[in-house]
Write an enzyme that holds these catalytic residues in place. Structure first.
Site, PDB file in Angstrom:
ATOM      1  CG  ASP A 178      -2.004  -1.094   1.126  1.00 50.28           C
ATOM      2  OD1 ASP A 178      -1.939  -1.927   0.216  1.00 50.28           O
ATOM      3  OD2 ASP A 178      -2.891  -1.114   2.008  1.00 50.28           O
ATOM      4  CE  LYS A 189      -4.171  -4.184   1.346  1.00 48.59           C
ATOM      5  NZ  LYS A 189      -4.947  -3.193   2.099  1.00 48.59           N
ATOM      6  CB  CYS A 203      -1.788  -3.125   5.101  1.00 49.47           C
ATOM      7  SG  CYS A 203      -1.642  -4.099   3.617  1.00 49.47           S
TER       8      CYS A 203
HETATM    9  C1  VGL Z   1      -4.992   0.237   5.619  1.00 51.77           C
HETATM   10  C2  VGL Z   1      -6.380   1.484   6.943  1.00 51.77           C
HETATM   11  C3  VGL Z   1      -7.357   1.441   5.975  1.00 51.77           C
HETATM   12  C4  VGL Z   1      -3.674  -0.406   5.428  1.00 51.77           C
HETATM   13  C5  VGL Z   1      -5.961   0.168   4.649  1.00 51.77           C
HETATM   14  O1  VGL Z   1      -3.419  -0.865   4.300  1.00 51.77           O
HETATM   15  O2  VGL Z   1      -2.881  -0.452   6.375  1.00 51.77           O
HETATM   16  N1  VGL Z   1      -5.218   0.885   6.763  1.00 51.77           N
HETATM   17  N2  VGL Z   1      -7.145   0.778   4.830  1.00 51.77           N
END
Ligand code: VGL
Ligand code: ZN
Length: 205
Positions: free
Chosen positions: A11, A109, A154
């Site tokens: 991410d 995802k 994540c």
């Molecule tokens: C994530 C919060 C919301 C992450 C993804 O990838 O860590 N955290 N969506």
């Protein structure tokens, strides 16, 4: 790194970097570290948080709630977030300085409107697989090295699921940054240690 290892880069997207909708403090510091690391791996896979507008994890779709509140959903507690990483938006794009052209796959995802997915292996209902575990197994991967954003969501959830799926799993701690809301970083560290996930540093790779 050996052909039976993979680097999972999580991410590294505009919305998780300073100035983004769900900025991870100092998240930009991981970019050069991750670029250097990736050059040393035969196998690199990226993840991309990829939500439809109106995703269930967005505080904006729960009137009376605000970001970082927790609500109960059918699959368990869910932290609510600012709208982020909406499919096709600039915020969902990888950071421009992420230079990992050799990445072999991008695992998106969080695309099911009613289910969140921090983990790259299993959605937040803890039942729906993303298919990554099967892909890694089919390719003979035995070791999974995790880095990116965010350490306590994540990265931690993916590492826990990878370890539970039978992969020897590492978190490269200096190549991650955390959101750290409501004690989430300490909780993640405890969970990782209890599960036997190894914590390492980029200088030891
Ligand atoms: C994530 C919060 C919301 C992450 C993804 O990838 O860590 N955290 N969506
Ligand atoms: Zn998300």
């Amino acid at each position: 790194m050996n052909t039976d290892s993979v680097l999972l880069v999580m991410d590294v997207q505009n919305d998780f970097l300073p100035g983004g909708a769900l900025a991870v403090p100092r998240g930009d510091e991981v970019v050069p570290i991750v670029n250097r690391l990736a050059a040393r791996f035969d196998n690199v896979i990226l993840t991309q948080d990829w939500h439809p507008p109106n995703h269930i994890s967005f505080a904006s779709r729960h009137p009376g709630s605000k970001p970082y509140d927790t609500i109960d959903l059918p699959y368990g507690p869910q932290i609510l977030w600012p709208d982020h990483c909406v499919q096709g938006s600039r915020g969902a794009e990888f950071h421009a300085a992420l230079a990992i052209e050799q990445a072999q796959a991008v695992i998106r995802k969080g695309y099911h409107a009613h289910t969140d997915s921090y983990s790259a292996l299993l959605e937040a209902d803890r039942r729906t697989p993303t298919g990554l575990a099967g892909m890694l197994r089919e390719r003979g991967i035995r070791r999974v090295y995790c880095c990116g954003l965010a350490t306590d969501f994540c990265v931690a959830w993916s590492a826990l699921d990878a370890q539970a799926a039978g992969f020897e799993t590492y978190v490269i701690e200096d190549a991650c940054r955390a959101i750290d809301t409501g004690g989430s970083l300490d909780a993640a560290r405890r969970d990782l240690a209890a599960a036997g996930v190894r914590v390492t540093g980029s200088d030891r790779i």
